[in-house]
Design an enzyme around this catalytic site. Structure first.
Site, PDB file in Angstrom:
ATOM      1  CB  CYS A  36      -0.966  -0.016   1.329  1.00  0.00           C
ATOM      2  SG  CYS A  36      -2.268  -1.036   1.262  1.00  0.00           S
ATOM      3  CG  ASP A  78      15.076   2.040   9.213  1.00  0.00           C
ATOM      4  OD1 ASP A  78      13.991   1.795   9.122  1.00  0.00           O
ATOM      5  OD2 ASP A  78      15.552   3.310   9.817  1.00  0.00           O
TER       6      ASP A  78
END
Length: 422
Positions: free
Chosen positions: A117, A125
Site C-alpha cells: 500500500c 531499516d
C-alpha cells in the site's frame, strides 16, 4: 478490472463468520521456512496477499497444499532458492518477512525491497539494524537486501520505533540463533503473539510475547506443528463500523473480542450496542451514530488500520470528530473520495476534522489502499443511491469475500467487471 456496485440505505442484519487475520497469517506462513517438517495451518484467509505469499514460498521450493476449509499444509524440506524476486515482493510489503527465517535457517537471503500500500515509507531499516545486531552481514544491492551469516548469535536489540513486521522478522531470526536474544520496544499486537504461539508449538523458547520485551533462547532446530490463525480484529471492526454507519443488528462469529478493546470502546462511544462472548460479537445501531474522535497508536491503542473505517462512520454521525493519525504519513488518501460522496472533512497535517452530515449520496469513487477501500464500502452502504467503488483489488488484498459476507447481512452489493460498468 473489478468494481463493487453498492445501493445504500439498507440496514445490516444477520450473522457472518470472521476470517483469520491477514496480519497474522502472513508471518505465520513465512515461519514454514524455519523447519523441514510439515506445518499445518488452519483458518488461513483466502486473500490476494496470502496467495502471493504462497506463490513466493513456492518459488523458493516450499510445497503447499490448500484445502477448501481454510487449512494450508506447508513443507520446506526442499528449499532450493533463497531469493524473493521483485515481481512478487512489489505488491506486498510483508514479503520482507522471509528475510529472518531464510537467514536463520539457511545462512543467506536475497530479498527485493518491498512494495504494498502507498500509505507511507515504512522503511525496512529496523529489520536490517536488528539482523545486523544478530551477526548478519547485510548490504543493499540493486534493489535487494542481501544478507549472509554463518549462524546468528543472540543479542539485545532495541528498535528505534515500534515495528510489527520488524518484531516478527527478528523473532523468527532469533529462535534459531545461538544464545539469548532480547527484543526491547517490541510490538505487542495480537498478531505478534499469535506468531510467537506458533513458534513455541514448533519448539521455540520464547517469553514475554504480548509485552514490549520479548526474550528468546535460541534452539538448534524447530519441528512441525498445527496451529489456527487468530481471528481478524480489523475485519471484525470493519463490519461493526459498517453496521454503525448503515444501522442494523449483526453478530460476528469466530471473532476475538479480547483483542479489540480500543475499537469496541470507540464504537460504544459512537452509540453502538455491543455484546461479546468468548468468540462472538454482537453490534447493533438504531438511529444516527454520535461523532467519535480517535488518535491512532500501537497496540493496545486504537489501530491505524481502523482509522479510515471509523472516519467513514463519522461522516454520517451527529457532531464533529477529530481524528489524529500518529503511525503513518499519507494515510488520508480516502478523504478526497469520501468527500465525493458528500462527506465534510478537512485535513491539517496528521489531523482530520470530520463534520457529520445527515446523508451521503452515491457516486463513483476510487480505492487507493486496503483500508481506504473498506471505508468507501462503509460509506456506500450508508449513502443514498448507487456507489461504484473502483480499484477493489486493494480490498481483495486484505478482506476475504467482503461483498459475499455483506450480502449475507442484507446489503445490496455486487462485484462487477469493467465491461459491466461501461
Amino acid at each position: 478490472m473489478d468494481k463493487l456496485r453498492i445501493t445504500g440505505g439498507s440496514p445490516l442484519r444477520g450473522e457472518v463468520t470472521v476470517s483469520g487475520a491477514k496480519n497474522a497469517a502472513l508471518p505465520i506462513l513465512c515461519a514454514s521456512l524455519l523447519t523441514a517438517e510439515p506445518l499445518v495451518l488452519g483458518n488461513v484467509p483466502q486473500l490476494n496477499d496470502t496467495s502471493t505469499t504462497l506463490r513466493l514460498l513456492g518459488r523458493m521450493g516450499v510445497r503447499a497444499e490448500r484445502a477448501g476449509d481454510g487449512t494450508v499444509t506447508l513443507q520446506a524440506d526442499q528449499v532450493d532458492n533463497l531469493e524473493a524476486p521483485y515481481e512478487l515482493v512489489k505488491t506486498m510489503r510483508a514479503s520482507i518477512l522471509v528475510l529472518g527465517p531464510l537467514l536463520a535457517r539457511f545462512g543467506q537471503a536475497r530479498v527485493s525491497l518491498p512494495g504494498g500500500c502507498a500509505i507511507g515509507q515504512r522503511p525496512v531499516d529496523q529489520h536490517i539494524k536488528g539482523l545486523a545486531a544478530l551477526g548478519a552481514e547485510i548490504e543493499i544491492e540493486h534493489g535487494f537486501v542481501v544478507a549472509r551469516a554463518t549462524r546468528l548469535k543472540g543479542a539485545s536489540i532495541r528498535t528505534d520505533m515500534v515495528t510489527v513486521t520488524g518484531t516478527e522478522n527478528l523473532l523468527m531470526a532469533a529462535v534459531l540463533a545461538e544464545g539469548q536474544t532480547v527484543l526491547e520496544n517490541a510490538a505487542r499486537e495480537p498478531e505478534v503473539v499469535d506468531l510467537a504461539e506458533l513458534l513455541i508449538k514448533m519448539g521455540a523458547r520464547i517469553q514475554g510475547h504480548g509485552t514490549d520485551r520479548i526474550v528468546v533462547d535460541g534452539v538448534a532446530r524447530l519441528h512441525g506443528a498445527r496451529h489456527d490463525v487468530i481471528a481478524d480484529r480489523i475485519e471484525a471492526g470493519t463490519f461493526l463500523c459498517a453496521v454503525g454507519a448503515a444501522g442494523g443488528d449483526i453478530t460476528l462469529r469466530g471473532a476475538a473480542p479480547d483483542t479489540m478493546g480500543a475499537t469496541l470502546d470507540k464504537l460504544v462511544e459512537a452509540g453502538l450496542t455491543i455484546e461479546t462472548g468468548p468468540d462472538w460479537i454482537r453490534g447493533a445501531m438504531h438511529g444516527r451514530p454520535c461523532a467519535v474522535g480517535a488518535r491512532t497508536h500501537e497496540y493496545p491503542g486504537f489501530a491505524t488500520d481502523m482509522q479510515a473505517q471509523l472516519m467513514a462512520l463519522d461522516t454520517v454521525a451527529d457532531g464533529t470528530a477529530v481524528i489524529v493519525e500518529n503511525i503513518f504519513e499519507n494515510r488520508y488518501m480516502h478523504v478526497q473520495e469520501l468527500c465525493r460522496l458528500g462527506a465534510d472533512i478537512d485535513i491539517d497535517g496528521h489531523t482530520a476534522v470530520v463534520r457529520g452530515v445527515a446523508r451521503l449520496s452515491g457516486a463513483t469513487v476510487m480505492a487507493t489502499d486496503l483500508r481506504a477501500s473498506a471505508s468507501l464500502v462503509i460509506a456506500g452502504l450508508a449513502a443514498e443511491g448507487e456507489t461504484l467503488v473502483d480499484r477493489i483489488y486493494h480490498l481483495d488484498r486484505g478482506y476475504d469475500r467482503m461483498e459475499v459476507k455483506l450480502r449475507a447481512l442484507g446489503a445490496s452489493i455486487q462485484r462487477v467487471t469493467g465491461k459491466e460498468t461501461a
